[in-house]
Every structure is written in C-alpha cells, then in structure tokens.
Design a protein around this motif. Structure first.
Motif, PDB file in Angstrom:
ATOM      1  N   GLU A   6       0.803  -1.117   0.017  1.00 42.28           N
ATOM      2  CA  GLU A   6      -0.052  -0.140   0.131  1.00 42.28           C
ATOM      3  C   GLU A   6       0.799   1.275  -0.157  1.00 42.28           C
ATOM      4  OE1 GLU A   6      -1.881  -3.022   3.028  1.00 42.28           O
ATOM      5  OE2 GLU A   6       0.036  -2.310   2.553  1.00 42.28           O
ATOM      6  N   SER A   7       0.214   2.368  -0.493  1.00 42.85           N
ATOM      7  CA  SER A   7       0.816   3.715  -0.454  1.00 42.85           C
ATOM      8  C   SER A   7      -0.023   4.627  -0.509  1.00 42.85           C
ATOM      9  CB  SER A   7       1.842   3.694  -1.687  1.00 42.85           C
ATOM     10  OG  SER A   7       1.276   3.579  -2.811  1.00 42.85           O
ATOM     11  N   THR A 122      -0.962   1.337   5.263  1.00 42.89           N
ATOM     12  CA  THR A 122      -0.594   2.799   5.087  1.00 42.89           C
ATOM     13  C   THR A 122      -1.524   3.686   6.261  1.00 42.89           C
ATOM     14  OG1 THR A 122      -0.078   4.691   3.540  1.00 42.89           O
ATOM     15  CG2 THR A 122      -2.098   3.235   3.154  1.00 42.89           C
TER      16      THR A 122
END
Length: 128
Positions: A6-7, A122
């Motif tokens: 994830e980001s 995240t």
C-alpha cells in the motif's frame, strides 16, 4: 508469492481527499475477492470496500458515497479514492486479497477472517 504493497496515506484536514494505492503481484486464478480494510487504535479491523472478480463492488455503510474502489488490471493496482474525509476515518488502511471469490459474500464483520493475503498498511490521519 503474493505481495500487496500500500501507499498514499497521509494527514489531511476533514473534508479533504486522499487516494490510496495497492500494488499487487502473484495473484492467480479467475475467482478472487479484493478488499480495503482499516483499523483504528483499540478497534477491530473492519472492511471498508470489497470487489469480487466479477466486478461487483460493495462498500461499508460508513463510507458509501464517499469512497470509491477501483482496479487497474493492466497495472495490477488497486485504488481507494477517499473523499469528504472525516476524523473518524483515521486508521491504518490495508489492502487484502482472497483466492476465492466467495469470501466477498461474508458478512462485513467476518470479511477480514476470510482474506488470505495482507499488505502492511498505510496510515491515514484526518484532523478536524
């Protein structure tokens, strides 16, 4: 080996927007369930949005109309567009995958038990 990364998390004020991304690799098969989940401190992990391999997408009541889950198959990337953010949306957000589409049919309270693979998450922080 399945990997989910994830980001896109961050800190924004209430009313703002964020778009989370999840790069997926290693998933095989034609039947799957993909999902976005979140967990606030001291709270249970909860499902936010899920997508069946047939394209059916569902949202938790608390985010319906504000969040949009999309999938870019060419890029093997999941997205969660989050608009009209509220302080109560503050949480660690995770993407997850199950190699069986039937997992998408589980009750929202049990979805996270059915997922096979998880990203590391995240952090999303919404200030009032």
């Amino acid at each position: 080996q399945v990997q989910l990364v994830e980001s896109g998390g961050g800190s924004v004020q209430a009313g703002g927007s964020l778009r989370l991304s999840c790069a997926a690799s290693g998933l095989t098969g034609s039947s799957y369930c993909l999902g976005w989940f979140r967990q606030a401190p001291g709270e249970e992990r909860e499902g936010v949005a899920i997508r069946h391999s047939d394209g059916t997408t569902n949202y938790a009541g608390s985010v319906k109309g504000r969040f949009t889950f999309t999938l870019d198959v060419a890029k093997n990337t999941l997205y969660l567009q989050m608009n009209s953010l509220r302080p109560e949306d503050t949480a660690m957000y995770y993407c997850a995958a199950a190699q069986r589409g039937a997992v998408c049919g589980l009750p929202w309270t049990h979805l996270h038990y059915g997922m096979d693979y998880w990203g590391k998450g995240t952090l999303v922080t919404i200030s009032s």
